[in-house]
Scaffold this motif. Structure first.
Motif, short mmCIF file in Angstrom:
data_model
loop_
_atom_site.label_atom_id
_atom_site.label_comp_id
_atom_site.label_asym_id
_atom_site.label_seq_id
_atom_site.Cartn_x
_atom_site.Cartn_y
_atom_site.Cartn_z
N LEU A 69 1.22 -0.71 -0.35
CA LEU A 69 -0.10 -0.12 -0.40
C LEU A 69 1.08 0.74 0.00
O LEU A 69 2.32 0.98 0.61
CB LEU A 69 -0.81 0.12 1.03
CG LEU A 69 -2.18 -1.59 1.09
CD1 LEU A 69 -2.69 -0.85 2.77
CD2 LEU A 69 -3.15 -0.78 -0.19
N ASN A 70 0.39 2.53 -0.63
CA ASN A 70 0.82 3.50 -0.62
C ASN A 70 2.50 3.67 -1.41
O ASN A 70 3.20 4.12 -0.20
CB ASN A 70 1.09 4.10 0.56
CG ASN A 70 0.86 5.57 0.99
OD1 ASN A 70 0.54 5.87 0.63
ND2 ASN A 70 1.42 6.10 2.20
N THR A 71 1.93 3.40 -2.39
CA THR A 71 3.23 3.31 -3.14
C THR A 71 4.37 4.76 -3.85
O THR A 71 3.58 5.34 -3.83
CB THR A 71 3.54 2.60 -4.39
OG1 THR A 71 2.06 3.15 -5.25
CG2 THR A 71 3.16 0.96 -4.43
N ALA A 74 1.80 5.78 -6.07
CA ALA A 74 0.59 6.35 -5.56
C ALA A 74 0.35 7.37 -4.27
O ALA A 74 0.20 8.90 -4.28
CB ALA A 74 -0.01 5.07 -4.58
N ARG A 75 1.44 7.95 -4.02
CA ARG A 75 1.44 9.09 -3.02
C ARG A 75 1.76 10.64 -4.28
O ARG A 75 1.59 11.38 -3.70
CB ARG A 75 2.60 8.41 -2.24
CG ARG A 75 2.22 7.69 -1.16
CD ARG A 75 3.48 8.24 0.19
NE ARG A 75 5.43 8.79 0.18
CZ ARG A 75 5.95 7.19 -0.55
NH1 ARG A 75 5.83 5.39 -0.48
NH2 ARG A 75 7.37 7.76 -0.63
N ALA A 77 0.72 10.44 -6.73
CA ALA A 77 -0.81 11.18 -7.23
C ALA A 77 -1.19 11.52 -6.61
O ALA A 77 -2.24 12.56 -6.53
CB ALA A 77 -0.81 9.58 -8.18
N LYS A 78 -1.70 11.13 -5.47
CA LYS A 78 -2.41 11.94 -4.43
C LYS A 78 -2.27 13.02 -4.17
O LYS A 78 -2.73 14.07 -4.05
CB LYS A 78 -2.16 11.14 -2.67
CG LYS A 78 -2.79 9.74 -3.23
CD LYS A 78 -2.59 9.18 -1.43
CE LYS A 78 -2.94 7.60 -1.72
NZ LYS A 78 -2.52 6.71 -0.43
#
Length: 208
Positions: A69-71, A74-75, A77-78
């Motif tokens: 999770l939270n690759t 991903a971070r 992108a957020k």
């Protein structure tokens, strides 16, 4: 091309200091009897600051068959999504922006003139509203320091989680918004998403 560099080198070699440097300027809006009753010629009297910054997310990587999770991706992108959907920098009406809006009123129909004259006098009260209501070009020019994401990178293998991902952003500082103040705000925000920030290059806004 290389024309400007040649002119610069010639000036330096001959110890010539320009009295005034003028670029392409702004827009010319012709009177049409409806939107504008007079011609409007936009003359730039200042220029916003400029910065290129890089945001980096690091992780342990891994295989796509067992994704953590939270690759890093991903971070990143957020973070980008947050910046796109929130007003990162405080909207403000600078002195020169208020003067511009005030003078523009003279070319507008009477029904709109009062509103523009009011904004020209009390712009600080409407800057935040204007940033949400105005066109992107208008709010960027008048009331806001802006951030735009421009390049990105990370993984090289399609079935593996990268241990690092990055994105660069271009920032344009409104007069009065110093690089120090803006970088501090961005650094603090990036840390909330587990990112590191690197300043690639910058210059402050020009004087009026």
């Amino acid at each position: 091309g290389t024309g400007t560099q040649i002119v610069r080198d010639y000036f330096v070699a001959n110890q010539i200091t320009p009295f005034l440097v003028v670029d392409e300027g702004g827009a010319l809006m012709k009177a049409d009897g409806k939107t504008y009753h007079k011609d409007l010629l936009m003359v730039g009297a200042t220029e916003k600051g400029y910065a290129d910054v890089k945001f980096v997310a690091k992780g342990n990587g891994g295989h796509a068959s067992n994704p953590p999770l939270n690759t890093p991706i991903a971070r990143i992108a957020k973070f980008v999504n947050y910046c796109e959907n929130h007003q990162i920098f405080q909207p403000r009406a600078t002195k020169i922006a208020k003067k511009m809006v005030y003078k523009m009123a003279d070319a507008l129909p009477f029904s709109k003139r009062i509103g523009y004259k009011t904004i020209g006098l009390t712009g600080g009260l409407v800057a935040s509203i204007a940033c949400s209501k105005l066109s992107k070009r208008s709010k960027a020019m008048l009331f806001c320091t802006t951030i735009a994401f421009t390049t990105t990178g990370g993984g090289k293998t399609r079935n593996a989680i990268p241990d690092e991902a990055w994105v660069t952003a271009n920032i344009r500082f409104l007069q009065g918004d110093t690089s120090t103040k803006c970088f501090a705000k961005l650094t603090k925000l990036a840390q909330k998403f587990g990112l590191e920030m690197e300043v690639i290059k910058f210059r402050e806004a020009s004087p009026v």
